[in-house]
Design an enzyme around this catalytic site. Structure first.
Site, PDB file in Angstrom:
ATOM      1  CE  LYS A 161      -4.266  -1.710   0.544  1.00 16.89           C
ATOM      2  NZ  LYS A 161      -5.427  -1.373  -0.304  1.00 16.89           N
ATOM      3  CG  ASP A 240     -10.207  -1.175  -5.510  1.00 19.19           C
ATOM      4  OD1 ASP A 240     -11.390  -1.578  -5.579  1.00 19.19           O
ATOM      5  OD2 ASP A 240      -9.563  -1.203  -4.452  1.00 19.19           O
ATOM      6  CE  LYS A 264     -11.137  -4.095  -3.066  1.00 24.52           C
ATOM      7  NZ  LYS A 264     -10.726  -2.897  -2.306  1.00 24.52           N
TER       8      LYS A 264
END
Length: 352
Positions: A161, A240, A264
């Site tokens: 990250k 994302d 997701k």
């Protein structure tokens, strides 16, 4: 068969090791679990929303779901999933994790009724998939320490990250490659943290690191920048936060903004909707990673069942359960040497 009873419970699960991303530090994950009971079979689902991604707060969803879901679902045939989910999406249009939880529970009932795990009902393309494990934003030495710990446990894909300072991000990646060589795969997620000039600087410097992918380098509301980065990058670029719905998938595909997308279950509204998003990606020759929030192993199981079902799904980032303390669904998925396996129990693999 009819849904006779609906149970809804709020649970806040602490993280064993809090971590930082570009926009927040996480030390717990709030969940709402639901149980749909037919008298014969119970189907389980869970909500694990993220305000920055799904726009929801579990503590606000819980009372609303408790008030409305019993009247919406009681007496319904759980095998008529499309009809039920149309009603749920109409009643809760902005609650993708709630949609996901109901959809999960319905798939769970179907699998248990059929005596099959959901991944086989969905198509059963593969029986296992390798997952990355995430390292949050932290100093170089801590990054190397976490990486060594994960590698010792058998993981070979590290997702790093970043997004606060591209120079620091680059240093961490370079040090990881120097320390551990080419025996590990590195992915990088900026979580929208870069401006367009910063993203261009980063991709100009990071090539020697041999990144597997670059996830959401620029802001969600600036799709043109995401596309420009993609066309300048030697590293595959993934959306994302820029993809939270089927319509987003269509827009991203139509405009050629990315090489990859991260699906997701919580952000798109369930397994059923994830299948539709993957179909759009496949038609546009866009690769797919199945990702997750900080989720109970029940939610991870739903993502895994979907990931195992489709050829177009190339990557998995399904580690959101690993640091959760007192997860009631612990053991619903199996992990060995970085590989995720289903339990092969019917449905999603958990009976509460």
């Amino acid at each position: 068969m009819k849904i006779r009873n609906i149970e809804i419970d709020f649970l806040s699960l602490e993280l064993a090791d809090p971590y930082t991303v570009a926009y927040e530090t996480f030390d717990k994950a709030d969940h709402v679990f639901i149980r749909l009971d037919t008298g014969e079979i119970s189907g389980w689902g869970c909500m694990a929303p993220d305000p920055q991604v799904t726009g929801e707060h579990a503590r606000l969803i819980y009372p609303e779901a408790s008030e409305k879901l019993p009247d919406l679902l009681r007496g319904s045939d759980p095998l008529r999933r499309a009809k039920i989910m149309d009603r749920i999406r109409h009643e809760f249009p902005n609650h993708s994790s709630l949609q996901a939880a109901v959809d999960m529970a319905l798939w769970d009932i179907l699998g248990k009724k059929a005596g099959l795990p959901v991944w086989k009902i969905l198509g059963g393309y593969r029986s296992r998939i390798e997952t990355s494990v995430t390292i949050g934003i932290c100093p170089v030495e801590d990054t190397l320490r976490y990486a060594e710990s994960h590698i010792d446990r058998g993981f070979r894909i590290l997702k790093i990250k970043g997004g606060l300072a591209p120079e620091d991000d680059l240093e961490r990646l370079v040090k990881l490659r120097e320390r551990f060589g080419n025996g590990i795969r590195l992915r990088f997620d900026a979580n929208q943290g870069y401006s367009y000039p910063q993203a261009l600087w980063f991709i100009g410097k990071v090539q020697p690191v041999n990144l597997e992918l670059l996830e959401q380098p620029t802001r969600q509301g600036e799709p043109e920048h995401l596309g420009l980065v993609k066309h300048r990058s030697t590293v595959p670029v993934m959306a994302d936060e820029s993809l939270v719905s089927l319509m987003d998938a269509f827009r991203v595909a139509k405009r050629g903004l990315v090489d990859l997308i991260n699906i997701k279950i919580m952000k798109v509204g369930g397994i059923s909707e994830a299948i539709q998003v993957d179909s759009v990606a496949r038609s546009a020759k866009i690769g797919v990673m199945v990702g997750c929030m900080d989720e109970s192993a029940l939610g991870i199981s739903a993502g895994l069942q979907f990931a195992l079902s489709r050829k177009n799904i190339r990557f998995a980032d399904l580690d959101g359960h690993l640091d959760l303390l007192d997860d009631p669904a612990y053991g619903t998925v199996i992990i060995k040497d970085g590989q995720l396996f289903p339990t092969d129990s019917p449905g999603l693999g958990w009976n509460g």
